[in-house]
Structure formats: structure tokens, C-alpha cells
Design an enzyme around this catalytic site. Structure first.
Site, PDB file in Angstrom:
ATOM      1  N   HIS A 155      36.881  -1.841 -35.911  1.00  0.00           N
ATOM      2  CA  HIS A 155      36.328  -0.646 -35.276  1.00  0.00           C
ATOM      3  C   HIS A 155      37.241   0.551 -35.516  1.00  0.00           C
ATOM      4  CE1 HIS A 155      33.292   0.954 -32.601  1.00  0.00           C
ATOM      5  NE2 HIS A 155      34.227   1.501 -31.823  1.00  0.00           N
ATOM      6  N   SER A 179      31.677   5.480 -33.415  1.00  0.00           N
ATOM      7  CA  SER A 179      31.576   4.643 -32.227  1.00  0.00           C
ATOM      8  C   SER A 179      30.554   5.253 -31.258  1.00  0.00           C
ATOM      9  CB  SER A 179      32.961   4.476 -31.595  1.00  0.00           C
ATOM     10  OG  SER A 179      32.955   3.519 -30.563  1.00  0.00           O
ATOM     11  N   ASP A 186      38.292  -4.966 -30.139  1.00  0.00           N
ATOM     12  CA  ASP A 186      37.834  -4.770 -31.516  1.00  0.00           C
ATOM     13  C   ASP A 186      36.652  -5.696 -31.813  1.00  0.00           C
ATOM     14  OD1 ASP A 186      38.621  -3.040 -33.758  1.00  0.00           O
ATOM     15  OD2 ASP A 186      38.821  -4.913 -34.863  1.00  0.00           O
TER      16      ASP A 186
END
Length: 332
Positions: free
Chosen positions: A311, A178, A277
């Protein structure tokens, strides 16, 4: 902090041989090594205020540094045979994502010890702030949050001085999830001579392009998230943007800096039906596709995966990536 990660207190043993050896980042010669039986020492602007070296593999340090307004920490995961082999090892710098639940322990919670069992590589997992974006921000109202300077100018040479590492380009990889995936892409380009391999697991790869349908969406998100939970209203890129900073950090504007590196990236194609998400992984997918287009046009090889889900870190692809990292770097 959970009890299993709470540092044990012990007397500081002086490194065998006296002061830490100097090193040149990116040089081809290994200039420093710590004895397996010795503890790490202060240096490079870092003063150790807490440590835990009782676990045979996972060593822990917390530092005082002028670059960060609180005491950041790092987990150093050692190979199984580190204390007995006498070997020198390549290093993976592994960067966590954003959010108030993300820190230097993130990958330990995800079972990084199991994923790396038997692998001849040191894994360094530092704090990067809840929304630090692996940057020195334009502004902060809560004191220094210079994560980029902490990692590049202090932590990397400190690791090379205190552990048996290859202090060179072919001895280091950088990866992350991320926000940390973006940080890995940024560091690999901006500090070309530091890392021979770069990986982004669900990390955004373009700052100026569309992200979740918003032009320049990643810069907007970096500014908004850092203002809210990292910088007390300050921002990473400034308002209006510091255009030079954006260009220096943007993978799509640094394509030639990835030539001759191993590149690995993962994006999810079906996020959960929740705002966060969808927002995160839609931006990841759009920006990674944009960046891959730049790499393709430049003729730069890269390994990429678009897979179901949203994610999160995918252990199977993380282990595949880790095997590729070990193959690319100098052998222990």
C-alpha cells in the site's frame, strides 16, 4: 508544518481587472483567468486566512469555510512556465490518503515537484481530512466536516476563478491514493461533468463487495475510521447505513457514469506482512478486481496494473498516469 511549507506573509494584491469572473462548472467556455502577477482572492464561501505565494511553483492557501470546522489548506503546484507563458492549463485534482500523517502536503513530501517538472498541468492538492472519505458525513460531534461540498462547490470554482484554467470537463482530471483513490472514483462518477480522467492508486473501488474477506468492508472501514479520528464518534454513512448514500458513492453502482472517461488504476499484489498493509492492499485488490469486472461487462475501456508490493504510491506508475492525463485533457 515544516519550515519549507510554512506560508510567507505578504500584502494581498487585487486581481487585475477587478472581481473574479463567473463560471459554469462543466461548461465548454473558459470564463476566468488570474494574472500571473496577481494574488488569489476570497470567494465561493472561502476566506483566505494564510497564504504563501513566494515559491515560483508551489503556492499555498489556508481557508476559513463554513463547510469545515477548522481551516483546511491547499497546495497549488504551477507549471514551470506559468508566470511567463500566458497560457491556460488543464488541472489535476490530487487527493491524499487517510491517516493522521496525511494532508495537503503529502504529495509534496513524495516529490510531486520532480514528477511534474516540464508537464503543462496545474496540480491542486487539498486537505481532505484524516478520515474524511471525501464525503459529507451523516453525523459529526466535532462540527462540520463536509469535505465533498468544500471540494466540489467551493474549491473547484475558486481555482478556476483565480488561476488560468480550462473551466470545463475536458480541462480537469481527478486522482488519488488510498482513501483519495476512492474519493477520485466517487467524484468522477457523482459529478460526471467535472472530470474527463480518473485515477486510483491503491484506492478501494467497491463499497458493498468483499473487502479483506468482509462483505461491505469498505463501508465498515469508512465508518470506523471516521468515527475514530475524524468525526468524534460520528460516521460517514451512518449506523445503520444510509443506503442511498452508499449507492451514490459506490463505483460498482455508477458504472455508466465512467463511460467516455479515461480510467487508470493500480493495485499491489504482495503487501508487507503487517496487519495494516495486508488489510489495506488486500481490500484494494479485491475491490478493484470487482469494479473492473463491471467495467468489462459494460464495455468501458480502462487501464489497470496489478504489481508487486503493498500500500504505497509507485512513482513510475504515477508518472505514467500523469502522462496519460496530459494526453487526455485539453492542451495548454
Amino acid at each position: 508544518m515544516s519550515e519549507q511549507h510554512r506560508p510567507t506573509r505578504r500584502n494581498v494584491l487585487k486581481a487585475v481587472g477587478g472581481a473574479s469572473a463567473a463560471l459554469a462548472l462543466g461548461a465548454g467556455t473558459v470564463l476566468s483567468a488570474a494574472s500571473a502577477a496577481s494574488a488569489a482572492d476570497d470567494g465561493f464561501g472561502l476566506r483566505i486566512v494564510e497564504r504563501g505565494e513566494g515559491d515560483p511553483r508551489m503556492w499555498y492557501y489556508r481557508f476559513q469555510t463554513a463547510e469545515i470546522g477548522w481551516n483546511p489548506a491547499v497546495n497549488v503546484l504551477l507549471p514551470d512556465d506559468y508566470h511567463t507563458s500566458g497560457r491556460t492549463y488543464p488541472v489535476l485534482y490530487l487527493l491524499h490518503g487517510g491517516g493522521t500523517d496525511q494532508d495537503f502536503i503529502t504529495f509534496d513530501r513524495l516529490h510531486i515537484r520532480d514528477w511534474t517538472a516540464g508537464k503543462p498541468v496545474i496540480v491542486v492538492m487539498p486537505d481532505g481530512g484524516h478520515a474524511g472519505w471525501y464525503s459529507n458525513p451523516v453525523s459529526s460531534t466535532v462540527g462540520p466536516r463536509n469535505w465533498e461540498s468544500f471540494h466540489i462547490n467551493q474549491l473547484i470554482p475558486w481555482i478556476d476563478a483565480n488561476f488560468r484554467t480550462f473551466a470545463e470537463y475536458d480541462g480537469r482530471a481527478v486522482s488519488g491514493f488510498s482513501m483519495g483513490g476512492f474519493g477520485a472514483l466517487k467524484y468522477a462518477a457523482k459529478y460526471w461533468g467535472h472530470f474527463a480522467s480518473v485515477s486510483s492508486h491503491s484506492g478501494p473501488a467497491s463499497l458493498r463487495g468483499n473487502a479483506a474477506g468482509i462483505p461491505g468492508g469498505v463501508v465498515h472501514w469508512a465508518n470506523a475510521s471516521s468515527a475514530a479520528i475524524e468525526l468524534g464518534g460520528g460516521t460517514v454513512y451512518g449506523v445503520p447505513w444510509d443506503q442511498n448514500r452508499v449507492s451514490m458513492d459506490n463505483p460498482c453502482e455508477r458504472v455508466e457514469s465512467y463511460r467516455n472517461k479515461r480510467i487508470f488504476m493500480v493495485a499491489g499484489t504482495s503487501p508487507e506482512p503487517t496487519f495494516w498493509d495486508r488489510f489495506n492492499e488486500t481490500a484494494v485488490l479485491e475491490t478493484q478486481r470487482e469494479w473492473r469486472g463491471f467495467l468489462d461487462r459494460a464495455g468501458i475501456p480502462h487501464e489497470w496494473y496489478e504489481v508487486p508490493g503493498g500500500h504505497f504510491v509507485r512513482p513510475d506508475l504515477f508518472i505514467r498516469d500523469l502522462d496519460g492525463i496530459v494526453d487526455r485533457l485539453r492542451k495548454a
